[in-house]
Design a protein around this motif. Structure first.
Motif, PDB file in Angstrom:
ATOM      1  N   HIS A   1     -48.907  -1.521  27.502  1.00 57.59           N
ATOM      2  CA  HIS A   1     -48.019  -2.270  26.329  1.00 57.59           C
ATOM      3  C   HIS A   1     -49.508  -2.597  25.512  1.00 57.59           C
ATOM      4  O   HIS A   1     -49.624  -2.749  24.364  1.00 57.59           O
ATOM      5  CB  HIS A   1     -47.240  -3.343  26.531  1.00 57.59           C
TER       6      HIS A   1
ATOM      7  N   SER B   1     -50.797   0.276  24.359  1.00 62.44           N
ATOM      8  CA  SER B   1     -50.492   1.430  23.253  1.00 62.44           C
ATOM      9  C   SER B   1     -50.332   0.695  22.191  1.00 62.44           C
ATOM     10  O   SER B   1     -50.859   1.885  21.048  1.00 62.44           O
ATOM     11  CB  SER B   1     -49.217   1.629  23.869  1.00 62.44           C
TER      12      SER B   1
ATOM     13  N   TRP C   1     -47.952   9.398  22.362  1.00 66.68           N
ATOM     14  CA  TRP C   1     -47.716   7.949  24.022  1.00 66.68           C
ATOM     15  C   TRP C   1     -47.582   7.129  23.821  1.00 66.68           C
ATOM     16  O   TRP C   1     -47.251   5.826  24.235  1.00 66.68           O
ATOM     17  CB  TRP C   1     -48.232   8.265  24.988  1.00 66.68           C
ATOM     18  N   GLY C   2     -48.246   6.442  23.045  1.00 72.25           N
ATOM     19  CA  GLY C   2     -48.949   5.059  22.505  1.00 72.25           C
ATOM     20  C   GLY C   2     -47.340   4.729  21.916  1.00 72.25           C
ATOM     21  O   GLY C   2     -46.998   3.672  21.968  1.00 72.25           O
TER      22      GLY C   2
ATOM     23  N   HIS D   1     -44.515   4.724  24.702  1.00 70.49           N
ATOM     24  CA  HIS D   1     -44.695   3.683  25.634  1.00 70.49           C
ATOM     25  C   HIS D   1     -44.221   2.457  25.277  1.00 70.49           C
ATOM     26  O   HIS D   1     -43.379   1.752  25.149  1.00 70.49           O
ATOM     27  CB  HIS D   1     -45.483   3.747  26.573  1.00 70.49           C
ATOM     28  N   HIS D   2     -44.986   2.005  23.723  1.00 72.35           N
ATOM     29  CA  HIS D   2     -44.666   0.477  23.165  1.00 72.35           C
ATOM     30  C   HIS D   2     -43.195   0.494  22.763  1.00 72.35           C
ATOM     31  O   HIS D   2     -43.042  -0.652  22.401  1.00 72.35           O
ATOM     32  CB  HIS D   2     -46.302   1.261  22.072  1.00 72.35           C
TER      33      HIS D   2
ATOM     34  N   THR E   1     -42.554  11.631  26.664  1.00 76.03           N
ATOM     35  CA  THR E   1     -44.731  12.194  26.219  1.00 76.03           C
ATOM     36  C   THR E   1     -45.084  13.593  26.704  1.00 76.03           C
ATOM     37  O   THR E   1     -44.968  15.080  25.707  1.00 76.03           O
ATOM     38  CB  THR E   1     -45.113  11.390  26.736  1.00 76.03           C
TER      39      THR E   1
END
Length: 146
Positions: A38, A41, A94-95, A98-99, A135
């Motif tokens: 976390h 990201s 992805w960042g 996920h975040h 993703t």
């Protein structure tokens, strides 16, 4: 403490000089991995913010700039090939995913006050799997697989 209670209590190990190999070999629980990812990201999104602003500006300015934007993913920008631009965009995807998912997980845990080891473990696994699956799905679209 009396001598009887000192004899029955288990002494905990004390680590004063921890070597890097001990840190690397330590196996984090899934909740710890989600927490670290976390933060990573969030840093990734912050560092790629100029790229995001460039993408947004180039895609909306005019039809010609939109053609430049789309051709950057095919032919590249300057010395950077198109596949590298796609990888940077995939890292950004992805960042963000996920975040966002980990942030919702943290908000849910804070709002419901339901923090237990089992729930933390299962929600961390769901966060990791959902982030990777989304993703991969968006990456397949980005690379033209569907």
């Amino acid at each position: 403490m009396t001598d009887a209670t000192q004899a029955t209590t288990k002494k905990r190990p004390v680590y004063t000089n921890i070597h890097v190999t001990q840190i690397v070999s330590y196996r984090l629980p899934p909740a710890g991995i989600v927490s670290i990812l976390h933060r990573i990201s969030g840093l990734l999104m912050f560092l790629l913010l100029p790229f995001v602003i460039w993408m947004f500006d180039t895609s909306l300015t005019s039809e010609i700039s939109y053609e430049t934007f789309t051709s950057a993913f095919v032919s590249g920008i300057g010395f950077l090939p198109g596949w590298f631009i796609k990888l940077v965009a995939l890292a950004l995807i992805w960042g963000y995913l996920h975040h966002f998912i980990a942030g919702v997980r943290h908000l849910w845990m804070d709002a419901t006050h339901s923090v237990s080891k089992a729930q933390g473990h299962s929600s961390a696994i769901v966060t990791l799997v959902l982030g990777v699956v989304l993703t991969v799905a968006l990456g397949a679209k980005l690379f033209g697989l569907y």
